[in-house]
Design a protein around this motif. Structure first.
Motif, PDB file in Angstrom:
ATOM      1  N   TYR A 231       0.921  -1.213   0.012  1.00 28.96           N
ATOM      2  CA  TYR A 231      -0.024  -0.017   0.112  1.00 28.96           C
ATOM      3  C   TYR A 231       1.062   1.015   0.007  1.00 28.96           C
ATOM      4  O   TYR A 231       1.043   2.075   0.984  1.00 28.96           O
ATOM      5  N   LYS A 232       1.609   1.492  -1.264  1.00 31.12           N
ATOM      6  CA  LYS A 232       2.469   2.520  -1.254  1.00 31.12           C
ATOM      7  C   LYS A 232       1.865   3.929  -0.725  1.00 31.12           C
ATOM      8  O   LYS A 232       2.730   4.829  -0.311  1.00 31.12           O
ATOM      9  N   GLY A 233       0.577   4.154  -1.206  1.00 31.87           N
ATOM     10  CA  GLY A 233       0.157   5.226  -0.916  1.00 31.87           C
ATOM     11  C   GLY A 233      -0.367   5.453   0.540  1.00 31.87           C
ATOM     12  O   GLY A 233      -0.802   6.687   1.064  1.00 31.87           O
ATOM     13  N   SER A 234      -0.276   4.442   1.310  1.00 28.29           N
ATOM     14  CA  SER A 234      -0.945   4.550   2.740  1.00 28.29           C
ATOM     15  C   SER A 234      -0.220   5.303   3.583  1.00 28.29           C
ATOM     16  O   SER A 234      -0.775   5.896   4.597  1.00 28.29           O
ATOM     17  N   TRP A 235       1.209   5.688   3.385  1.00 34.05           N
ATOM     18  CA  TRP A 235       2.053   6.639   4.117  1.00 34.05           C
ATOM     19  C   TRP A 235       1.771   7.958   3.749  1.00 34.05           C
ATOM     20  O   TRP A 235       2.020   9.003   4.644  1.00 34.05           O
ATOM     21  N   VAL A 236       1.112   8.459   2.725  1.00 34.54           N
ATOM     22  CA  VAL A 236       0.651   9.785   2.258  1.00 34.54           C
ATOM     23  C   VAL A 236      -0.624   9.855   2.846  1.00 34.54           C
ATOM     24  O   VAL A 236      -1.703   9.909   2.011  1.00 34.54           O
ATOM     25  N   ILE A 237      -0.618  10.173   4.093  1.00 34.88           N
ATOM     26  CA  ILE A 237      -1.952  10.369   4.607  1.00 34.88           C
ATOM     27  C   ILE A 237      -2.091  11.596   5.264  1.00 34.88           C
ATOM     28  O   ILE A 237      -0.978  12.315   5.475  1.00 34.88           O
ATOM     29  N   THR A 238      -3.413  12.054   5.473  1.00 39.91           N
ATOM     30  CA  THR A 238      -3.603  13.425   6.341  1.00 39.91           C
ATOM     31  C   THR A 238      -2.729  13.580   7.714  1.00 39.91           C
ATOM     32  O   THR A 238      -2.814  12.529   8.219  1.00 39.91           O
ATOM     33  N   PRO A 239      -2.361  14.625   7.976  1.00 40.74           N
ATOM     34  CA  PRO A 239      -1.495  14.941   9.144  1.00 40.74           C
ATOM     35  C   PRO A 239      -2.465  14.419  10.459  1.00 40.74           C
ATOM     36  O   PRO A 239      -1.911  14.376  11.405  1.00 40.74           O
ATOM     37  N   LYS A 240      -3.725  14.760  10.106  1.00 41.83           N
ATOM     38  CA  LYS A 240      -4.731  14.264  11.478  1.00 41.83           C
ATOM     39  C   LYS A 240      -4.514  12.989  12.013  1.00 41.83           C
ATOM     40  O   LYS A 240      -4.546  12.883  13.186  1.00 41.83           O
ATOM     41  N   LEU A 241      -4.314  11.956  11.013  1.00 43.29           N
ATOM     42  CA  LEU A 241      -3.959  10.653  11.681  1.00 43.29           C
ATOM     43  C   LEU A 241      -2.560  10.696  12.648  1.00 43.29           C
ATOM     44  O   LEU A 241      -2.682   9.967  13.744  1.00 43.29           O
TER      45      LEU A 241
END
Length: 362
Positions: A231-241
Motif C-alpha cells: 500500500y504505497k500510498g498509505s504513508w501519504v495520509i492526512t496529518p490528522k492521523l
C-alpha cells in the motif's frame, strides 16, 4: 491467434518505434493499445502477509500465555478490584477516547473505524515488559493483559457496534464482525495453551516467552515493510492521523493512571494500570485490518496501527526514563538522610552534669 497475426503485420522498425508504447510482456500489441497479463504480485503478497501475520500473532499470544501463572491469575480473579479498574480503562476510556478524537479531528469514516478498532483492542504484551522495569505489579499486569484478551471476544464487537454506528449506517462501510470474531478466537486458543504449558513445563515456558518477545518485534517490522510495498500510498495520509496517533496513547497512559489513583490503588499498581491502558495490541489491530478490508480501504487506514505502535513505545520509554530518574534521585536523597542520621547517632547524646550522666543514657 490474434496476437500472432498482429505480430506479423509489424516490421522490426515498427516494433522498435513502438517499444516505448508497448511493454515487452504485452500479449496483444496494436500500436499504442496493449493487452498486458494480469499482475497478481500484490494479491499474492497480500495473502502471504495475512498468513504470516496470523501465524506470528498466534505465536506472540502463545508466548504471552507462557508468562501467566495460574495461582497468581486466580488470586487476582478472587480479588478483582485491580482487574475491574483495568477493565474500565481498557473498554471504557480507550474506546471513548478514540470516538472523541475521531469526531474532534473530523477524519474520514474508514479512518475513524481503524481508530476505533485500535481503541477497542485488548492490552499488548509489551506492557508486561515495561511494567517490570518501572517496578509495577507484574501479577496484575499479566492478569490484566490476559483478562482483556479473553474479554475482548465480547467487548470488542460490542464497543465497535456502539461507537461506529454513525459511520457504518450509510452502508458505505461494513464492519466484518465475522473476521474480527475469528481473529479473537484465534487469540484465545494460543493464550490458553500457553497457560497450560507454563503450568506443566515452566522452564520451557520461559524460553518460549523470550522467543515470543523477539517475534513480536519482528512482526511490527514485517508489517511496516510489506505494508509499505503493498500500500504505497498509505504513508501519504492526512496529518490528522499522525496527530491522533500521538495524542491517543498519551491520553491512555494519563487517564489510566489517574483513574487507578482515583480508585485507591497503590502507586505501583497505578503505574501498571497506566501502562496496560495506553499499550494496545497493535499486532492484533494490524491483523484484523489486513484480513477484513479491501486494498482500496487499506490505502487509507493501514498505517494507523503502525503510527500508534511508534508513539505508544516512545511514550512508554519516556515513562520508564522518568521513573528511573525519580528512583535514582529518591535513593540518593534517602542515602543522604541515612548518612546524616548516622553522624548524629555517633555523637554522645548523654548529658554530663557535675559527674552525673542523665537518665537518657541509662
Amino acid at each position: 491467434m490474434q496476437a500472432y497475426l498482429l505480430s506479423q503485420q509489424f516490421s522490426d522498425s515498427s516494433l522498435a518505434e513502438n517499444s516505448t508504447a508497448c511493454p515487452a510482456n504485452a500479449t496483444v500489441c496494436d500500436g499504442t493499445s496493449c493487452v498486458l497479463p494480469e499482475d497478481t504480485f500484490n494479491e499474492t503478497l497480500s495473502v502471504v502477509l495475512s498468513t504470516v501475520l496470523t501465524i506470528m500473532l498466534a505465536l506472540v499470544m502463545f508466548s504471552m500465555g507462557c508468562n501467566v501463572e495460574i495461582k497468581n491469575f486466580l488470586r487476582h480473579i478472587r480479588r478483582p478490584w485491580g482487574i475491574c479498574v483495568g477493565f474500565l480503562c481498557q473498554f471504557g476510556i480507550m474506546p471513548l477516547t478514540a470516538f472523541l478524537l475521531s469526531l474532534a479531528f473530523n477524519i474520514l469514516p474508514i479512518q475513524a473505524v481503524v481508530v476505533m478498532i485500535m481503541g477497542c483492542c485488548p492490552g499488548g504484551t509489551a506492557s508486561n515488559i515495561i511494567a517490570y522495569w518501572v517496578d509495577g505489579d507484574m501479577d496484575l499486569s499479566i492478569s490484566m493483559t490476559t483478562c482483556s484478551t479473553l474479554l475482548a471476544m465480547g467487548m470488542m464487537p460490542l464497543c465497535l457496534f456502539i461507537y461506529t454506528k454513525m459511520w457504518t449506517d450509510s452502508d458505505a462501510i461494513v464492519l466484518p464482525y465475522e473476521s474480527i470474531g475469528i481473529s479473537l478466537v484465534a487469540l484465545v486458543i494460543p493464550v490458553s495453551f500457553g497457560i497450560f504449558v507454563n503450568h506443566k513445563w515452566p522452564s520451557k515456558a520461559k524460553i518460549i516467552l523470550k522467543v515470543g518477545s523477539i517475534v513480536g518485534a519482528i512482526l511490527i517490522v514485517i508489517v511496516a515493510v510489506v505494508g509499505g510495498i503493498l500500500y504505497k500510498g498509505s504513508w501519504v495520509i492526512t496529518p490528522k492521523l499522525w496527530i491522533i496517533g500521538t495524542i491517543f496513547p498519551a491520553a491512555g497512559y494519563t487517564l489510566g493512571f489517574f483513574l487507578a489513583r482515583l480508585a485507591g490503588l497503590s502507586w505501583h499498581r497505578c503505574r501498571t494500570v497506566s501502562l496496560e491502558t495506553g499499550m494496545q495490541n497493535t499486532q492484533l489491530c494490524s491483523t484484523i485490518v489486513q484480513l477484513s478490508f479491501t486494498p482500496e480501504q487499506l490505502e487509507l487506514m493501514f498505517t494507523f496501527p503502525l503510527i500508534y505502535s511508534i508513539f505508544q513505545l516512545l511514550f512508554a520509554l519516556l515513562i520508564l526514563a522518568g521513573y528511573r530518574l525519580y528512583r535514582r534521585h529518591r535513593v540518593q536523597t534517602k542515602t543522604d538522610v541515612e548518612k546524616t542520621e548516622q553522624k548524629e547517632d555517633s555523637k554522645p547524646n548523654g548529658k554530663i552534669n557535675e559527674g552525673f550522666v542523665s537518665n537518657e543514657t541509662k
